[in-house]
Design a protein around this motif. Structure first.
Motif, PDB file in Angstrom:
ATOM      1  N   UNK A   5      31.406 -26.143  -7.586  1.00 28.46           N
ATOM      2  CA  UNK A   5      31.281 -25.207  -8.691  1.00 28.46           C
ATOM      3  C   UNK A   5      32.059 -23.916  -8.445  1.00 28.46           C
ATOM      4  N   UNK A   6      32.026 -23.316  -7.235  1.00 27.14           N
ATOM      5  CA  UNK A   6      32.824 -22.091  -7.028  1.00 27.14           C
ATOM      6  C   UNK A   6      34.315 -22.297  -7.283  1.00 27.14           C
ATOM      7  N   UNK A   7      34.876 -23.416  -6.815  1.00 31.51           N
ATOM      8  CA  UNK A   7      36.292 -23.673  -7.064  1.00 31.51           C
ATOM      9  C   UNK A   7      36.566 -23.907  -8.545  1.00 31.51           C
ATOM     10  N   UNK A   8      35.663 -24.613  -9.222  1.00 30.24           N
ATOM     11  CA  UNK A   8      35.838 -24.855 -10.655  1.00 30.24           C
ATOM     12  C   UNK A   8      35.807 -23.549 -11.445  1.00 30.24           C
ATOM     13  N   UNK A  30      32.563 -25.225 -16.508  1.00 29.55           N
ATOM     14  CA  UNK A  30      33.857 -24.665 -16.120  1.00 29.55           C
ATOM     15  C   UNK A  30      34.716 -24.382 -17.352  1.00 29.55           C
ATOM     16  N   UNK A  31      34.648 -25.256 -18.350  1.00 33.75           N
ATOM     17  CA  UNK A  31      35.423 -25.061 -19.579  1.00 33.75           C
ATOM     18  C   UNK A  31      34.958 -23.806 -20.318  1.00 33.75           C
ATOM     19  N   UNK A  32      33.637 -23.632 -20.434  1.00 35.17           N
ATOM     20  CA  UNK A  32      33.108 -22.440 -21.098  1.00 35.17           C
ATOM     21  C   UNK A  32      33.566 -21.178 -20.382  1.00 35.17           C
ATOM     22  N   UNK A  33      33.476 -21.188 -19.067  1.00 37.49           N
ATOM     23  CA  UNK A  33      33.884 -20.020 -18.286  1.00 37.49           C
ATOM     24  C   UNK A  33      35.375 -19.750 -18.479  1.00 37.49           C
ATOM     25  N   UNK A  34      36.177 -20.805 -18.506  1.00 38.34           N
ATOM     26  CA  UNK A  34      37.620 -20.678 -18.704  1.00 38.34           C
ATOM     27  C   UNK A  34      37.921 -19.990 -20.035  1.00 38.34           C
ATOM     28  N   UNK A  35      37.280 -20.417 -21.101  1.00 43.09           N
ATOM     29  CA  UNK A  35      37.567 -19.865 -22.424  1.00 43.09           C
ATOM     30  C   UNK A  35      37.085 -18.424 -22.534  1.00 43.09           C
ATOM     31  N   UNK A  94      38.680 -19.480 -14.314  1.00 45.11           N
ATOM     32  CA  UNK A  94      38.986 -18.084 -14.639  1.00 45.11           C
ATOM     33  C   UNK A  94      40.493 -17.846 -14.628  1.00 45.11           C
ATOM     34  N   UNK A  95      41.200 -18.398 -13.640  1.00 45.84           N
ATOM     35  CA  UNK A  95      42.649 -18.217 -13.566  1.00 45.84           C
ATOM     36  C   UNK A  95      43.352 -18.949 -14.708  1.00 45.84           C
ATOM     37  N   UNK A 134      38.384 -28.391  -7.152  1.00 51.31           N
ATOM     38  CA  UNK A 134      36.969 -28.314  -7.486  1.00 51.31           C
ATOM     39  C   UNK A 134      36.442 -29.585  -8.121  1.00 51.31           C
ATOM     40  N   UNK A 135      37.292 -30.260  -8.895  1.00 51.66           N
ATOM     41  CA  UNK A 135      36.890 -31.526  -9.513  1.00 51.66           C
ATOM     42  C   UNK A 135      36.721 -32.617  -8.474  1.00 51.66           C
ATOM     43  N   UNK A 136      37.699 -32.750  -7.603  1.00 56.52           N
ATOM     44  CA  UNK A 136      37.642 -33.820  -6.595  1.00 56.52           C
ATOM     45  C   UNK A 136      36.538 -33.581  -5.576  1.00 56.52           C
TER      46      UNK A 136
END
Length: 381
Positions: free
Chosen positions: A288-291, A241-246, A296-297, A282-284
Motif C-alpha cells: 500500500x505505501x508504494x501504491x 490507489x486510484x482514488x488517491x491518484x485522482x 500521488x506521483x 506496489x502492485x507486484x
C-alpha cells in the motif's frame, strides 16, 4: 437568481455527470470475475468510454452552439443516470461497456458547452476565470469522489450490490434535471459548423503526446493494476490507489497553473515514469505505501503537470479562433492514451502474466517519456 447560484448549479450538473464515470470503479474487477473476462475483457469494457469520446467529439464539440447549452447539459445528466441504472439492473462487463459508452456521450456533450454556459451566466470581475475554476473542480473533483464514495460504502456497509452510492447518484440526477432546466440559456447559432476537427499547432506535438503517456498510465492503473491486485487477494487496494491518484492530481492541478508550459511538461515526464514504476512495484508486492506514493506521483504528473502543460502549450501556439480546436487535439491524443495502452496491457496480462505485462508497459513508457523530453529540450535550445 444570482450568477453565482447559476454557475454553481451548472457545476453541480457537471459534477454529477463526471461522478458517474468512476462510481463503479471499485466493482470493475468483480464484474470481470463474474463474467470471466479477465484483465483484457475489463480493459475492453473500460476503454469504451474513451473510444466513444474519440469518435463523437468532432460532432459533439459544436452541438451546444447549434441547439443551446441547456439541452446538452440536460442530455448529459440523463445519460449519466442511465449509465448508473444499467449497472444496477445487469451488473457485469456487458453493462459496464454500455455504461461507459453512455458516460462518454455525456461527457462529450458537456465538455465545452457547460464551461461556455457558466462563463456566459457569470457576472462581475474575473467572471470567466471563476466559472472555469468551478467547472474544473466539477470535472476533476468528481472523478475522485465517485470511486472514493463507492469504496467507502463497500467498506462501511458490506459488499451488497448495488451500493447505496448508485441509488444516491440516481436521486441526485433526478433532482438536478429540473434545477438545470430552470436556468436561462443563450440563443442557438444555426450557422455553426457541425464538424469541428482537432488541430495540432506547430510545436505542440511533444506536449500533446505527453498526455498520451499520462493517460495511458492512469488507464492501466485503473484496469490492469486492480485486476492484478484482486487476483492476488487484495481487491480494495487498487481502487484506493486510484482514488488517491485522482485526488492528489486534482490538488496539484490547482496549484501549478502559472508555470511555463514547456517546464510543466519537462517536469511531468520524469515524475510520470517514476510514479508508474512505484505503482508497478506496489502492485507486484501488494504494498500500500508504494501504491499510494506511486499514485500521488502519477496523479501529479497526469492530471497536473502534463495536463496543464499540454493545454497551455496548445493555447499559446494557436490563434484565437483555433484555440478550441487545439484543445480538442490535446483531448483526442489523451483519450487515445486512455484506450490503447490499457487495452494492450490488459491483453498482455492475460497472455503473459501481470509481472511481465506491467514490466513491458513500464519499459515502453520510459522510452516514450525520454523521447518526448529530448524533443522538448531540443526545442528549448
Amino acid at each position: 437568481m444570482s450568477s453565482n447560484t447559476s454557475v454553481a448549479r451548472i457545476g453541480a450538473a457537471v459534477f454529477a455527470i463526471g461522478f458517474s464515470t468512476t462510481l463503479a470503479m471499485p466493482l470493475f474487477t468483480s464484474y470481470a470475475a463474474r463474467d470471466g473476462g479477465g484483465a483484457g475483457g475489463l480493459s475492453a469494457a473500460f476503454v469504451a468510454y474513451a473510444a466513444t469520446l474519440i469518435v463523437t467529439a468532432p460532432l459533439l464539440g459544436g452541438l451546444s452552439d447549434r441547439i443551446g447549452r441547456k439541452p446538452c447539459v440536460l442530455a448529459g445528466l440523463v445519460l449519466a443516470g442511465l449509465s448508473t441504472l444499467s449497472l444496477m439492473l445487469a451488473p457485469g462487463l456487458a453493462a459496464l461497456a454500455v455504461a461507459r459508452v453512455l458516460q462518454g456521450l455525456g461527457i462529450g456533450l458537456v465538455a465545452g458547452g457547460a464551461t461556455a454556459w457558466a462563463a456566459e451566466l457569470a457576472t462581475g470581475p474575473d467572471a470567466a476565470r471563476r466559472a472555469a475554476r468551478v467547472m474544473a473542480f466539477g470535472t476533476a473533483g468528481s472523478y475522485g469522489a465517485g470511486a472514493l464514495s463507492t469504496l467507502a460504502a463497500l467498506w462501511l456497509l458490506g459488499d451488497g450490490e448495488p451500493p447505496v452510492t448508485f441509488w444516491l447518484h440516481i436521486a441526485a440526477v433526478a433532482l438536478l434535471v429540473p434545477v438545470v432546466a430552470r436556468l436561462p440559456d443563450r440563443r442557438p447559432v444555426a450557422r455553426v459548423a457541425w464538424l469541428r476537427l482537432p488541430a495540432f499547432p506547430r510545436g505542440t506535438v511533444a506536449s500533446s503526446f505527453g498526455m498520451f503517456a499520462a493517460w495511458g498510465v492512469t488507464g492501466v492503473t485503473i484496469t490492469s493494476v486492480p485486476s492484478a491486485l484482486a487476483a492476488a487477494g487484495h481487491p480494495r487496494l487498487g481502487p484506493l490507489a486510484v482514488c488517491f491518484m485522482i485526488l492528489v492530481g486534482t490538488a496539484v492541478q490547482q496549484a501549478i497553473g502559472h508555470l511555463p508550459a514547456r517546464r510543466l511538461s519537462l517536469v511531468g515526464l520524469p515524475v510520470l515514469g517514476a510514479g508508474a514504476g512505484l505503482v508497478i512495484l506496489g502492485t507486484l508486492g501488494a504494498s500500500l505505501p508504494l501504491l499510494l506514493a506511486g499514485g500521488a506521483l502519477v496523479g501529479s504528473a497526469a492530471y497536473g503537470f502534463l495536463f496543464v502543460g499540454a493545454l497551455a502549450a496548445a493555447s499559446e501556439a494557436a490563434d484565437g479562433g483555433d484555440r478550441a480546436r487545439a484543445a480538442a487535439g490535446v483531448f483526442l491524443v489523451s483519450h487515445a492514451g486512455f484506450c490503447v495502452p490499457p487495452l494492450l496491457t490488459g491483453l498482455a496480462v492475460d497472455a503473459f502474466g501481470a509481472a511481465a505485462a506491467l514490466a513491458g508497459f513500464w519499459a515502453g513508457l520510459t522510452a516514450l517519456c525520454a523521447g518526448l523530453a529530448a524533443v522538448l529540450l531540443r526545442r528549448r535550445g
